[in-house]
Design a protein around this motif. Structure first.
Motif, PDB file in Angstrom:
ATOM      1  N   TYR A  34       0.802  -1.218   0.000  1.00  0.00           N
ATOM      2  CA  TYR A  34       0.000   0.000   0.000  1.00  0.00           C
ATOM      3  C   TYR A  34       0.839   1.275   0.000  1.00  0.00           C
ATOM      4  N   GLY A  35       2.159   1.123  -0.075  1.00  0.00           N
ATOM      5  CA  GLY A  35       2.989   2.318  -0.029  1.00  0.00           C
ATOM      6  C   GLY A  35       2.747   3.076   1.262  1.00  0.00           C
ATOM      7  N   ASP A  36       2.479   4.374   1.130  1.00  0.00           N
ATOM      8  CA  ASP A  36       2.213   5.180   2.318  1.00  0.00           C
ATOM      9  C   ASP A  36       0.716   5.398   2.552  1.00  0.00           C
ATOM     10  N   LEU A  37      -0.128   4.607   1.894  1.00  0.00           N
ATOM     11  CA  LEU A  37      -1.588   4.736   2.060  1.00  0.00           C
ATOM     12  C   LEU A  37      -2.030   3.898   3.259  1.00  0.00           C
ATOM     13  N   LYS A  38      -1.654   4.340   4.441  1.00  0.00           N
ATOM     14  CA  LYS A  38      -1.847   3.540   5.654  1.00  0.00           C
ATOM     15  C   LYS A  38      -3.324   3.375   6.008  1.00  0.00           C
ATOM     16  N   GLU A  39      -4.131   4.400   5.811  1.00  0.00           N
ATOM     17  CA  GLU A  39      -5.540   4.289   6.162  1.00  0.00           C
ATOM     18  C   GLU A  39      -6.265   3.310   5.236  1.00  0.00           C
ATOM     19  N   PHE A  40      -5.920   3.337   3.958  1.00  0.00           N
ATOM     20  CA  PHE A  40      -6.533   2.375   3.045  1.00  0.00           C
ATOM     21  C   PHE A  40      -6.059   0.965   3.371  1.00  0.00           C
ATOM     22  N   ALA A  82     -10.935   4.357  -0.514  1.00  0.00           N
ATOM     23  CA  ALA A  82     -10.187   4.538  -1.755  1.00  0.00           C
ATOM     24  C   ALA A  82     -10.207   5.992  -2.196  1.00  0.00           C
ATOM     25  N   LYS A  83     -11.358   6.631  -2.075  1.00  0.00           N
ATOM     26  CA  LYS A  83     -11.470   8.048  -2.452  1.00  0.00           C
ATOM     27  C   LYS A  83     -10.543   8.907  -1.607  1.00  0.00           C
ATOM     28  N   ALA A  84     -10.506   8.646  -0.305  1.00  0.00           N
ATOM     29  CA  ALA A  84      -9.619   9.407   0.580  1.00  0.00           C
ATOM     30  C   ALA A  84      -8.157   9.185   0.230  1.00  0.00           C
ATOM     31  N   ALA A  85      -7.829   8.002  -0.319  1.00  0.00           N
ATOM     32  CA  ALA A  85      -6.453   7.682  -0.692  1.00  0.00           C
ATOM     33  C   ALA A  85      -6.100   8.158  -2.095  1.00  0.00           C
ATOM     34  N   GLY A  86      -7.086   8.681  -2.835  1.00  0.00           N
ATOM     35  CA  GLY A  86      -6.832   9.145  -4.190  1.00  0.00           C
ATOM     36  C   GLY A  86      -6.871   8.049  -5.231  1.00  0.00           C
ATOM     37  N   LEU A  87      -7.371   6.879  -4.871  1.00  0.00           N
ATOM     38  CA  LEU A  87      -7.468   5.764  -5.812  1.00  0.00           C
ATOM     39  C   LEU A  87      -8.769   5.871  -6.597  1.00  0.00           C
ATOM     40  N   THR A  88      -8.725   5.539  -7.872  1.00  0.00           N
ATOM     41  CA  THR A  88      -9.894   5.758  -8.719  1.00  0.00           C
ATOM     42  C   THR A  88     -10.296   4.552  -9.550  1.00  0.00           C
ATOM     43  N   SER A  89      -9.439   3.554  -9.692  1.00  0.00           N
ATOM     44  CA  SER A  89      -9.737   2.446 -10.606  1.00  0.00           C
ATOM     45  C   SER A  89      -8.958   1.217 -10.167  1.00  0.00           C
ATOM     46  N   ALA A  90      -9.369   0.048 -10.709  1.00  0.00           N
ATOM     47  CA  ALA A  90      -8.736  -1.199 -10.281  1.00  0.00           C
ATOM     48  C   ALA A  90      -9.001  -2.296 -11.292  1.00  0.00           C
ATOM     49  N   VAL A  91      -8.170  -3.324 -11.239  1.00  0.00           N
ATOM     50  CA  VAL A  91      -8.388  -4.562 -11.985  1.00  0.00           C
ATOM     51  C   VAL A  91      -8.141  -5.726 -11.041  1.00  0.00           C
ATOM     52  N   ALA A  92      -9.007  -6.733 -11.126  1.00  0.00           N
ATOM     53  CA  ALA A  92      -8.856  -7.949 -10.334  1.00  0.00           C
ATOM     54  C   ALA A  92      -8.635  -9.117 -11.282  1.00  0.00           C
ATOM     55  N   VAL A  93      -7.581  -9.886 -11.031  1.00  0.00           N
ATOM     56  CA  VAL A  93      -7.209 -11.009 -11.894  1.00  0.00           C
ATOM     57  C   VAL A  93      -7.319 -12.300 -11.081  1.00  0.00           C
ATOM     58  N   PRO A  94      -8.286 -13.180 -11.404  1.00  0.00           N
ATOM     59  CA  PRO A  94      -8.376 -14.443 -10.675  1.00  0.00           C
ATOM     60  C   PRO A  94      -7.309 -15.418 -11.137  1.00  0.00           C
TER      61      PRO A  94
END
Length: 311
Positions: A34-40, A82-94
Motif C-alpha cells: 500500500y505504499g504510504d496509504l496507511k488508512e486504506f 479509496a477516495k480518501a487515498a486518491g485511488l480511482t480504478s482497479a483490476v482484479a485477476v483471478p
C-alpha cells in the motif's frame, strides 16, 4: 536480447497491489503493498469477500478479470477509503488451477492528467479477440483506438498470446511492426507491452495486456519464468525465459540460464506456493527495487509460467 532503457519513474501507474486467497467460503487478504496509504491499508485488512462480493469476489464469481474505471456505483466495497487515498480504478485477476480458485490479484490505480499506461482485458468471441474492458489513465486516444480494434489468433500482442498460450513481452511499441496499434501507442508514450493468458474454468478465453509508459511505468523490470515440468526437467523449478530491465542490461541469455527453486527468493515463493506474491521494501529484492508483484499462470494441472514486475 535488446534492452530497453526506461526513465526512472516519478510516479507509478499502479499504486496498490493485493493478494486475496480463499479461506472457507470467503476471500481474505494474504498480502498487500500500500505504499504510504496507511488508512486504506487498515481498511483493507479488516475486509473479507464472499462469492460475488466486492471486486475480488466478483472476479471469483465471474471467473474472469474484472476492470473498474470508477468505484461509485460499482461492486467496490471500500469506496470511501479509496477516495480518501486518491485511488480511482482497479483490476482484479483471478488465478485458477483448473476449476479451483487459488487467489485473486488486485491492482489499484490513481487517475490524473499525467499517468499513462494501460491494463486491458481481451475476450475471444467468434474466433476474434475483442476488448472486454480496460483502464488507460490519460491515454484517451489510445483507448479509443483499442476499443475499435480486434485481433484474430496470432495477430498483435493479444493474438500472439492467444495463439501461443504463453506470456509474451513486446518491446518498442511505438515503432514495432508487430504491435498493431503502434502509431497511437507511440503518441501515448507507451514503450513496453506484456501479454499473458488468464486461464479460467469453462471454454472462455481471456488475455490480459499490461502496457507501460516511460514516465509512469507499470514496472522498471519485467520477467517471464517458465515453470513447466517439460521445460525445467523437474518440478518445483523455473527458468527465466525473457526479461526487460531499466538499468541492469540483459537478464538472461541462451548461454547462462537463470533458474529459481521453490521457496528460494521472491520467485521461489511463487513456485512453492503456486500463489501470486506481493512484496514491499527492499529485503529479498534485487538492488534499488522497492516492490514486487508476481502472477502465476496454471495450465493443465501444473504451474506453467510466472510473470514478475519489479518497481
Amino acid at each position: 536480447m535488446m534492452d530497453i532503457v526506461l526513465d526512472t519513474p516519478t510516479r507509478t501507474f499502479v499504486e496498490v497491489s493485493e493478494v486475496w486467497v480463499p479461506e472457507g467460503d470467503r476471500l481474505v487478504l494474504a498480502e498487500g503493498n500500500y505504499g504510504d496509504l496507511k488508512e486504506f491499508a487498515a481498511a483493507s485488512g479488516q475486509e473479507s469477500f464472499g462469492f460475488g462480493e466486492g471486486l475480488p469476489g466478483k472476479a471469483w464469481s465471474d471467473a474472469r478479470p474484472v476492470v473498474l474505471k470508477a468505484f461509485e456505483g460499482s461492486c467496490f466495497k471500500r469506496t470511501e477509503a479509496a477516495k480518501a487515498a486518491g485511488l480511482t480504478s482497479a483490476v482484479a485477476v483471478p488465478v485458477f488451477d483448473g476449476e479451483t480458485l487459488k487467489a485473486v490479484l488486485v491492482l489499484l490505480c490513481a487517475d490524473d492528467s499525467e499517468r499513462t499506461g494501460a491494463i486491458e482485458v481481451w475476450q475471444a468471441r467468434d474466433d476474434i479477440l475483442r476488448l472486454a474492458d480496460g483502464y488507460y489513465g490519460s491515454a484517451r486516444h489510445f483507448e479509443w483506438v483499442s476499443r475499435h480494434t480486434h485481433f484474430p489468433k496470432g495477430q498483435g500482442l493479444p493474438g500472439a498470446v492467444w495463439a501461443a498460450s504463453t506470456p509474451i513481452l513486446m518491446r518498442d511499441l511505438g515503432s514495432g511492426y508487430k504491435f498493431i496499434r503502434s502509431e497511437s501507442a507511440g503518441k501515448a508514450g507507451l514503450t513496453t507491452g506484456l501479454g499473458l493468458p488468464v486461464p479460467v474454468p469453462g471454454n472462455d478465453t481471456f488475455v490480459l495486456t499490461l502496457l507501460s509508459a516511460r514516465g509512469t511505468p507499470l514496472a522498471r523490470r519485467f520477467e517471464i519464468w517458465d515453470a513447466r515440468s517439460a521445460r525445467v526437467g523437474r518440478s518445483k523449478e523455473a527458468v527465466l525465459v525473457d526479461g526487460i530491465c531499466a538499468r541492469e542490461g540483459p537478464l538472461w541469455s541462451d548461454e547462462t540460464e537463470r533458474r529459481a527453486a521453490a521457496w528460494q527468493g521472491p520467485i521461489g515463493k511463487v513456485i512453492g506456493s503456486g500463489l501470486p506474491q506481493v512484496m514491499s521494501g527492499t529485503a529479498g529484492l534485487p538492488a534499488d527495487y522497492s516492490s514486487f508483484i508476481a502472477l502465476p499462470i496454471h495450465q493443465q494441472g501444473e504451474l506453467a509460467y510466472i510473470v514478475a514486475l519489479y518497481i
